[in-house]
Motif scaffolding. Structure first.
Motif, PDB file in Angstrom:
ATOM      1  N   GLN A   1       0.839  -1.190   0.000  1.00 38.66           N
ATOM      2  CA  GLN A   1       0.000   0.000   0.000  1.00 38.66           C
ATOM      3  C   GLN A   1       0.878   1.245   0.000  1.00 38.66           C
ATOM      4  N   ARG A   2       0.444   2.239  -0.754  1.00 37.19           N
ATOM      5  CA  ARG A   2       1.220   3.462  -0.937  1.00 37.19           C
ATOM      6  C   ARG A   2       0.416   4.673  -0.495  1.00 37.19           C
ATOM      7  N   PRO A   3       1.045   5.575   0.279  1.00 42.32           N
ATOM      8  CA  PRO A   3       0.347   6.813   0.644  1.00 42.32           C
ATOM      9  C   PRO A   3       0.281   7.757  -0.556  1.00 42.32           C
ATOM     10  N   HIS A   4      -0.709   8.651  -0.545  1.00 40.49           N
ATOM     11  CA  HIS A   4      -0.828   9.633  -1.616  1.00 40.49           C
ATOM     12  C   HIS A   4      -1.330  10.956  -1.051  1.00 40.49           C
ATOM     13  N   VAL A   5      -1.069  12.009  -1.817  1.00 35.47           N
ATOM     14  CA  VAL A   5      -1.476  13.358  -1.446  1.00 35.47           C
ATOM     15  C   VAL A   5      -2.319  13.910  -2.582  1.00 35.47           C
ATOM     16  N   VAL A   6      -3.481  14.477  -2.253  1.00 33.94           N
ATOM     17  CA  VAL A   6      -4.344  15.101  -3.257  1.00 33.94           C
ATOM     18  C   VAL A   6      -4.576  16.546  -2.832  1.00 33.94           C
ATOM     19  N   GLN A   7      -4.276  17.472  -3.731  1.00 38.68           N
ATOM     20  CA  GLN A   7      -4.476  18.894  -3.451  1.00 38.68           C
ATOM     21  C   GLN A   7      -5.318  19.522  -4.553  1.00 38.68           C
ATOM     22  N   ILE A   8      -6.147  20.482  -4.169  1.00 39.42           N
ATOM     23  CA  ILE A   8      -6.877  21.323  -5.109  1.00 39.42           C
ATOM     24  C   ILE A   8      -6.261  22.712  -4.997  1.00 39.42           C
ATOM     25  N   LEU A   9      -5.912  23.308  -6.130  1.00 38.87           N
ATOM     26  CA  LEU A   9      -5.260  24.615  -6.149  1.00 38.87           C
ATOM     27  C   LEU A   9      -6.033  25.565  -7.050  1.00 38.87           C
ATOM     28  N   ASP A  10      -5.946  26.870  -6.741  1.00 38.65           N
ATOM     29  CA  ASP A  10      -6.510  27.849  -7.665  1.00 38.65           C
ATOM     30  C   ASP A  10      -5.503  28.070  -8.788  1.00 38.65           C
ATOM     31  N   LEU A  11      -5.860  28.860  -9.786  1.00 37.59           N
ATOM     32  CA  LEU A  11      -4.984  29.032 -10.940  1.00 37.59           C
ATOM     33  C   LEU A  11      -3.701  29.793 -10.633  1.00 37.59           C
ATOM     34  N   SER A  12      -3.634  30.447  -9.476  1.00 30.98           N
ATOM     35  CA  SER A  12      -2.390  31.107  -9.080  1.00 30.98           C
ATOM     36  C   SER A  12      -1.463  30.143  -8.345  1.00 30.98           C
ATOM     37  N   GLY A  13      -1.927  28.907  -8.115  1.00 36.98           N
ATOM     38  CA  GLY A  13      -1.098  27.906  -7.450  1.00 36.98           C
ATOM     39  C   GLY A  13      -1.314  27.815  -5.948  1.00 36.98           C
ATOM     40  N   ARG A  14      -2.234  28.614  -5.410  1.00 37.53           N
ATOM     41  CA  ARG A  14      -2.517  28.583  -3.969  1.00 37.53           C
ATOM     42  C   ARG A  14      -3.346  27.351  -3.646  1.00 37.53           C
ATOM     43  N   THR A  22      -5.359   8.225   1.832  1.00 40.04           N
ATOM     44  CA  THR A  22      -5.081   7.042   2.634  1.00 40.04           C
ATOM     45  C   THR A  22      -4.196   6.109   1.831  1.00 40.04           C
ATOM     46  N   ALA A  23      -3.442   5.283   2.514  1.00 41.19           N
ATOM     47  CA  ALA A  23      -2.610   4.311   1.827  1.00 41.19           C
ATOM     48  C   ALA A  23      -3.517   3.353   1.070  1.00 41.19           C
ATOM     49  N   ALA A  24      -3.129   3.041  -0.153  1.00 39.68           N
ATOM     50  CA  ALA A  24      -3.960   2.173  -0.976  1.00 39.68           C
ATOM     51  C   ALA A  24      -3.083   1.251  -1.807  1.00 39.68           C
ATOM     52  N   ALA A  25      -3.612   0.106  -2.104  1.00 44.05           N
ATOM     53  CA  ALA A  25      -2.916  -0.854  -2.961  1.00 44.05           C
ATOM     54  C   ALA A  25      -3.005  -0.391  -4.411  1.00 44.05           C
ATOM     55  N   SER A  26      -2.283  -1.063  -5.279  1.00 43.59           N
ATOM     56  CA  SER A  26      -2.326  -0.749  -6.706  1.00 43.59           C
ATOM     57  C   SER A  26      -3.738  -0.907  -7.250  1.00 43.59           C
ATOM     58  N   GLY A  27      -4.043  -0.149  -8.285  1.00 45.57           N
ATOM     59  CA  GLY A  27      -5.342  -0.264  -8.920  1.00 45.57           C
ATOM     60  C   GLY A  27      -5.951   1.095  -9.171  1.00 45.57           C
ATOM     61  N   ILE A  28      -7.198   1.087  -9.556  1.00 45.95           N
ATOM     62  CA  ILE A  28      -7.931   2.323  -9.827  1.00 45.95           C
ATOM     63  C   ILE A  28      -8.596   2.794  -8.542  1.00 45.95           C
ATOM     64  N   ILE A  52      -1.949  15.288  -7.672  1.00 46.47           N
ATOM     65  CA  ILE A  52      -1.933  14.014  -6.962  1.00 46.47           C
ATOM     66  C   ILE A  52      -0.501  13.515  -6.938  1.00 46.47           C
ATOM     67  N   GLU A  53       0.000  13.238  -5.758  1.00 41.43           N
ATOM     68  CA  GLU A  53       1.351  12.713  -5.606  1.00 41.43           C
ATOM     69  C   GLU A  53       1.267  11.349  -4.926  1.00 41.43           C
ATOM     70  N   VAL A  54       1.906  10.362  -5.546  1.00 42.53           N
ATOM     71  CA  VAL A  54       1.866   8.994  -5.038  1.00 42.53           C
ATOM     72  C   VAL A  54       3.289   8.466  -4.921  1.00 42.53           C
ATOM     73  N   ASP A  55       3.595   7.855  -3.785  1.00 41.50           N
ATOM     74  CA  ASP A  55       4.878   7.178  -3.617  1.00 41.50           C
ATOM     75  C   ASP A  55       4.878   5.916  -4.465  1.00 41.50           C
ATOM     76  N   VAL A  56       5.942   5.729  -5.233  1.00 42.08           N
ATOM     77  CA  VAL A  56       6.100   4.537  -6.060  1.00 42.08           C
ATOM     78  C   VAL A  56       7.485   3.957  -5.803  1.00 42.08           C
ATOM     79  N   ASP A  57       7.764   2.794  -6.364  1.00 41.08           N
ATOM     80  CA  ASP A  57       9.042   2.126  -6.121  1.00 41.08           C
ATOM     81  C   ASP A  57      10.245   2.994  -6.477  1.00 41.08           C
ATOM     82  N   ARG A  58      10.130   3.796  -7.507  1.00 37.63           N
ATOM     83  CA  ARG A  58      11.274   4.596  -7.966  1.00 37.63           C
ATOM     84  C   ARG A  58      11.278   6.016  -7.409  1.00 37.63           C
TER      85      ARG A  58
END
Length: 71
Positions: A1-14, A22-28, A52-58
């Motif tokens: 299982q891999r942790p991930h980060v999801v952010q919503i930003l405005d067009l200025s990057g804020r 939450t940590a999740a296994a591979s898949g959709i 969306i940022e996800v930790d992967v093997d590399r």
């Protein structure tokens, strides 16, 4: 299982909202956003970015894109 980060930003990057990842296994996986900012208020209609940022093997992968909000 891999942790991930999801952010919503405005067009200025804020960051408008950090969504709980939450940590999740591979898949959709699906993440929903209720159109609210960090303080719970509805964001104005318009175009926003998602990141969306996800930790992967590399290291980690980052995916970005656009989404539209309309009421």
């Amino acid at each position: 299982q891999r942790p991930h980060v999801v952010q919503i930003l405005d067009l200025s990057g804020r960051v408008v909202r950090n969504l709980q990842g939450t940590a999740a296994a591979s898949g959709i996986h699906y993440q929903t956003w209720d159109g609210r900012d960090e303080s719970g208020g509805l964001v104005p209609p318009g175009v926003y970015l998602f990141r969306i940022e996800v930790d992967v093997d590399r290291g980690h992968d980052v995916v970005t894109g656009l989404l539209s909000v309309a009421y």
